[in-house]
Design a protein around this motif. Structure first.
Motif, PDB file in Angstrom:
ATOM      1  N   PRO A   1       0.829  -1.211   0.000  1.00  0.00           N
ATOM      2  CA  PRO A   1       0.000   0.000   0.000  1.00  0.00           C
ATOM      3  C   PRO A   1       0.860   1.257   0.000  1.00  0.00           C
ATOM      4  CG  PRO A   1      -0.004  -1.016   2.177  1.00  0.00           C
ATOM      5  CD  PRO A   1       0.722  -1.945   1.255  1.00  0.00           C
ATOM      6  N   THR A   2       0.319   2.296  -0.521  1.00  0.00           N
ATOM      7  CA  THR A   2       1.022   3.576  -0.526  1.00  0.00           C
ATOM      8  C   THR A   2       0.869   4.231   0.835  1.00  0.00           C
ATOM      9  OG1 THR A   2      -0.915   4.788  -1.260  1.00  0.00           O
ATOM     10  CG2 THR A   2       0.507   3.881  -2.991  1.00  0.00           C
ATOM     11  N   VAL A   3       1.635   5.252   1.069  1.00  0.00           N
ATOM     12  CA  VAL A   3       1.561   5.978   2.334  1.00  0.00           C
ATOM     13  C   VAL A   3       0.163   6.566   2.507  1.00  0.00           C
ATOM     14  CG1 VAL A   3       2.481   7.951   3.629  1.00  0.00           C
ATOM     15  CG2 VAL A   3       4.025   6.474   2.342  1.00  0.00           C
TER      16      VAL A   3
ATOM     17  N   ILE B   1      -2.229   3.871   3.654  1.00  0.00           N
ATOM     18  CA  ILE B   1      -1.999   3.518   5.056  1.00  0.00           C
ATOM     19  C   ILE B   1      -2.594   4.582   5.963  1.00  0.00           C
ATOM     20  CG2 ILE B   1      -0.235   3.173   6.835  1.00  0.00           C
ATOM     21  CD1 ILE B   1       1.543   1.959   4.624  1.00  0.00           C
ATOM     22  N   LEU B   2      -2.321   5.845   5.654  1.00  0.00           N
ATOM     23  CA  LEU B   2      -2.859   6.930   6.476  1.00  0.00           C
ATOM     24  C   LEU B   2      -4.381   6.932   6.458  1.00  0.00           C
ATOM     25  CD1 LEU B   2      -0.367   9.815   5.649  1.00  0.00           C
ATOM     26  CD2 LEU B   2      -0.554   8.507   7.776  1.00  0.00           C
ATOM     27  N   GLU B   3      -4.967   6.655   5.313  1.00  0.00           N
ATOM     28  CA  GLU B   3      -6.425   6.605   5.206  1.00  0.00           C
ATOM     29  C   GLU B   3      -6.978   5.486   6.088  1.00  0.00           C
ATOM     30  OE1 GLU B   3      -9.742   5.500   1.827  1.00  0.00           O
ATOM     31  OE2 GLU B   3      -7.825   6.349   1.182  1.00  0.00           O
TER      32      GLU B   3
ATOM     33  N   ALA C   1      -9.827   4.020  11.166  1.00  0.00           N
ATOM     34  CA  ALA C   1      -9.984   2.971  12.172  1.00  0.00           C
ATOM     35  C   ALA C   1     -10.604   3.557  13.435  1.00  0.00           C
ATOM     36  CB  ALA C   1      -8.626   2.357  12.499  1.00  0.00           C
ATOM     37  N   PRO C   2     -11.479   2.797  14.095  1.00  0.00           N
ATOM     38  CA  PRO C   2     -12.070   3.279  15.348  1.00  0.00           C
ATOM     39  C   PRO C   2     -11.014   3.318  16.453  1.00  0.00           C
ATOM     40  CG  PRO C   2     -12.777   1.023  14.898  1.00  0.00           C
ATOM     41  CD  PRO C   2     -12.018   1.491  13.697  1.00  0.00           C
TER      42      PRO C   2
END
Length: 118
Positions: A18-20, A23-25, A30-31
């Motif tokens: 995955p791209t950065v 990952i940030l998304e 995430a809860p």
């Protein structure tokens, strides 16, 4: 007797990492109670219940542990150097002793030879 041919299993190609941004998304989406974030959380999380004195005491403890480590390390290095010097002295003493033993043996052989011939 026929040999059994093993069929090779063709695995699917590995997906691209995955791209950065992806990952940030995922992290942002995430809860807060996600096990990934709670499983690795500190037992005593920082917050309003934690006082500044506790934090300072921890830093002081770490500082004192570091000082003790450095002092112990220096003592060990000095002990190592002392042992090296003593080892060298013992090696030299062993060589000297071996030479003296050889000299005594030679002197004893000369005396024995002189006594048997005379």
């Amino acid at each position: 007797m026929g040999s059994k041919a093993k069929k090779r299993v063709v695995l699917p190609t590995r997906p691209a990492p995955p791209t950065v941004e992806q990952i940030l998304e995922d992290v942002r989406g995430a809860p807060a109670g996600d096990p990934v974030f709670t499983a690795l959380a500190a037992e005593d999380p920082p917050g309003p219940s934690r006082r500044a004195e506790d934090s300072e005491a921890q830093w002081e403890q770490l500082y004192q542990q570091s000082r003790a480590y450095v002092a112990t390390n220096q003592q060990l290095q000095q002990a190592r150097d002392g042992l090296r010097q003593k080892c060298e002295c013992l090696r030299q003493a062993g060589e000297d002793l071996a030479r003296e033993v050889d000299q005594v043996k030679q002197a004893a052989l000369l005396e024995a030879a002189a006594a048997s011939s005379g």
